[in-house]
Design a protein around this motif. Structure first.
Motif, short mmCIF file in Angstrom:
data_model
loop_
_atom_site.label_atom_id
_atom_site.label_comp_id
_atom_site.label_asym_id
_atom_site.label_seq_id
_atom_site.Cartn_x
_atom_site.Cartn_y
_atom_site.Cartn_z
N SER A 1 5.14 -4.09 8.06
CA SER A 1 6.00 -2.91 8.25
C SER A 1 5.38 -1.69 7.60
O SER A 1 4.55 -1.80 6.69
N VAL A 2 5.81 -0.51 8.10
CA VAL A 2 5.36 0.77 7.54
C VAL A 2 6.60 1.65 7.44
O VAL A 2 7.42 1.71 8.34
N SER A 3 6.72 2.32 6.31
CA SER A 3 7.81 3.27 6.10
C SER A 3 7.22 4.59 5.64
O SER A 3 6.40 4.62 4.74
N ASP A 4 7.63 5.67 6.27
CA ASP A 4 7.14 6.98 5.83
C ASP A 4 8.27 7.80 5.23
O ASP A 4 8.18 9.01 5.10
N ALA A 5 9.34 7.12 4.85
CA ALA A 5 10.49 7.81 4.25
C ALA A 5 10.20 8.24 2.83
O ALA A 5 9.41 7.71 2.14
N SER B 1 0.87 -1.17 0.00
CA SER B 1 0.00 0.00 0.00
C SER B 1 0.90 1.22 0.00
O SER B 1 1.89 1.27 0.74
N TYR B 2 0.59 2.20 -0.85
CA TYR B 2 1.40 3.43 -0.84
C TYR B 2 0.65 4.58 -1.49
O TYR B 2 -0.31 4.40 -2.22
N TRP B 3 1.15 5.77 -1.17
CA TRP B 3 0.73 7.01 -1.81
C TRP B 3 1.98 7.55 -2.46
O TRP B 3 2.90 8.01 -1.78
N ASP B 4 2.07 7.45 -3.77
CA ASP B 4 3.27 7.88 -4.48
C ASP B 4 3.10 9.29 -5.04
O ASP B 4 2.01 9.81 -5.14
#
Length: 127
Positions: A123-127, A75-78
């Protein structure tokens, strides 16, 4: 048939022999090619391209994904439409297009992805 891998090699990844190719962002490949069994699009030329005296109507380059696992379970917001699975893929799993994501710990998915029809957040990454 002048291409290094033969005539029209993996043309299906870009829609086949069509006037307007549209390459898949990610494709399933044999484990002999990629341990993860997934490859992602790294570049594509949709104009006539000449490489080593061979004319290609389109030419796409893929590379193996690093992580094991199914990229359809991301899942992402690109920024733009640059993500490996297309624009803002499964963004709803993390609250949609919001500044502070709040990801569900468990989401329902198609049985073709998980036999149980459930996927767990790892996992979650906000980088």
């Amino acid at each position: 048939a002048c291409g290094p891998m033969g005539d029209d090699y993996n043309a299906g990844w870009c829609g086949g022999l069509v006037d307007t190719p549209n390459c898949s962002h990610i494709v399933r490949v044999d484990s002999s090619l990629c341990d993860s069994t997934w490859a992602r699009l790294t570049s594509a030329s949709y104009a006539d391209t000449l490489i080593d005296d061979c004319k290609f109507y389109f030419f796409a380059q893929y590379e193996c994904t690093v992580r094991k696992g199914d990229p359809r379970l991301t899942s992402y917001w690109d920024n733009g439409a640059c993500g490996p699975m297309g624009d803002d893929y499964n963004a709803g799993w993390c609250g949609g297009l919001v500044d502070t994501p709040n990801c569900s710990h468990i989401v329902r998915v198609d049985s073709s992805l998980c036999d149980s029809t459930w996927a767990r957040l790892t996992s979650v990454s906000d980088a």
